[in-house]
Design a protein around this motif. Structure first.
Motif, short mmCIF file in Angstrom:
data_model
loop_
_atom_site.label_atom_id
_atom_site.label_comp_id
_atom_site.label_asym_id
_atom_site.label_seq_id
_atom_site.Cartn_x
_atom_site.Cartn_y
_atom_site.Cartn_z
N LEU A 88 0.84 -1.22 -0.13
CA LEU A 88 0.02 -0.20 0.03
C LEU A 88 0.99 1.33 0.21
O LEU A 88 0.50 2.50 -0.74
N PRO A 89 2.03 1.49 0.68
CA PRO A 89 2.82 2.44 0.63
C PRO A 89 3.24 2.94 -0.75
O PRO A 89 3.39 3.91 -1.36
N ALA A 90 3.53 2.02 -1.86
CA ALA A 90 3.50 2.12 -3.01
C ALA A 90 2.56 2.88 -3.82
O ALA A 90 2.59 3.69 -4.70
N LEU A 91 1.42 2.43 -3.33
CA LEU A 91 0.10 3.15 -4.06
C LEU A 91 0.09 4.44 -3.65
O LEU A 91 -0.34 5.42 -4.52
N ASP A 96 0.64 10.54 -4.77
CA ASP A 96 1.37 11.73 -4.60
C ASP A 96 1.48 12.23 -5.94
O ASP A 96 1.71 13.55 -5.96
N VAL A 97 2.17 11.42 -7.03
CA VAL A 97 2.43 11.85 -8.25
C VAL A 97 1.27 12.55 -8.66
O VAL A 97 1.13 13.43 -9.52
N PHE A 98 0.22 11.44 -8.72
CA PHE A 98 -1.28 11.95 -9.44
C PHE A 98 -1.48 13.30 -9.02
O PHE A 98 -1.89 14.38 -9.69
N ALA A 99 -1.63 13.43 -7.58
CA ALA A 99 -1.95 14.73 -6.78
C ALA A 99 -1.10 15.99 -7.41
O ALA A 99 -1.57 16.97 -7.60
N ASP A 100 0.58 15.59 -7.66
CA ASP A 100 1.35 16.63 -8.12
C ASP A 100 0.62 16.94 -9.57
O ASP A 100 0.72 18.34 -9.69
#
Length: 302
Positions: A88-91, A96-100
């Motif tokens: 789950l940390p990889a998800l 985070d990148v999608f949010a960026d």
């Protein structure tokens, strides 16, 4: 209705299973995006997390090339509870990148593209797993964990999509039916992987169009695929064996599929993928040539 066409780093040989080697030169993120910009694409898939950058670097890179982020692959071991929790940390990192990217206010939000990781046996047997399928308990685990991942995605303001994929536990038409029956997550419809899984893209579109929220379009040489499966080759052999080809060189009836897509009122991203397994000595001009061929093949509709 608004269909927006994106490209993908995998068409340039850049993906999670790209082979290592000092004599293998892969394009940089800017080189990939420069080709997509020149050849008429409006977006790009994420590729390996971090390939396009993060934060301001990501947003500036996309803006510089006039592209938006379409989606991105996140595979998780949905049938193994302990491994799933550990992944789950990889998800979260991918989200985070999608949010960026979303901070730039794109016309369409990118779709985090969930997929099953499969297991060693499925990975060695493209085309249905040679009878190695989930039992009732396995489907219960997969559906429960997909629900957990989907809630995590939605809590960040995105809508998940699920990619049926060769060499996983959601590959064949029957497995796709079961997945859709057991979850509320819509489908990334991939013409190439459906052919590998024994399905027909036109029939599949008609069958699942009400549950499709993301489209990956690729062409496949079915004769090459069948030879690889018959010789007990795995997914690496499918990628490296020349299975995926530019539109018009394989067995995908692109005109029939695109007519059906447009007639259905599909509104979303169309990601063009020509999965390339890179080798030393590859023609450096091929990615741009194939990107242009693939984009031009769609201009009748988009």
């Amino acid at each position: 209705m608004a269909i927006i066409v994106a490209g993908a780093p995998v068409s340039f040989g850049v993906f999670e299973l790209t082979p290592d080697g000092d004599d293998l030169r892969l394009p940089t993120a800017d080189e990939v995006l420069d080709v997509l910009e020149r050849t008429g694409y409006a977006g790009v898939d994420l590729g390996p997390v971090g390939f396009l950058g993060r934060g301001d670097e990501l947003r500036k890179r996309l803006d510089r090339h006039g592209l938006e982020l379409a989606g991105g692959w996140v595979d998780l071991p949905f049938t193994d509870d302990d491994a799933f929790t550990g992944a789950l940390p990889a998800l979260d990192d991918a989200l985070d990148v999608f949010a960026d990217a979303a901070e730039a206010g794109p016309s369409k939000l990118p779709l985090p593209t969930l997929a099953d990781s499969g297991d060693a046996t499925r990975k060695a047997n493209p085309g249905g797993g040679a009878g190695h399928v989930l039992d009732a308990d396995g489907w219960t685990r997969l559906a429960r964990n997909v629900g957990v991942a989907a809630e995590r995605v939605r809590s960040r303001g995105f809508e998940p999509t699920f990619h049926h994929h060769a060499c996983t536990f959601v590959e064949t038409p029957d497995e796709i039916d079961t997945f859709l029956d057991r979850t509320d997550v819509d489908l990334t419809f991939d013409t190439g992987h459906l052919l590998i899984g024994g399905g027909d893209p036109l029939e599949g579109w008609r069958r699942w169009s009400s549950r499709i929220n993301h489209l990956h379009l690729k062409d496949v040489r079915v004769d090459v695929l069948r030879d690889i499966v018959a010789s007990k080759g795995g997914m690496i052999d499918v990628w490296s064996g020349g299975t995926f080809v530019p539109f018009g060189e394989g067995d995908l009836d692109i005109a029939a599929v695109m007519d059906a897509v447009v007639a259905s009122g599909y509104d979303g991203w169309l990601v063009v993928e020509q999965d390339v397994y890179p080798r030393p000595g590859d023609d450096p001009a091929r990615p741009e040539r194939d990107s242009r061929t693939n984009r031009d093949a769609l201009r009748r509709w988009i």
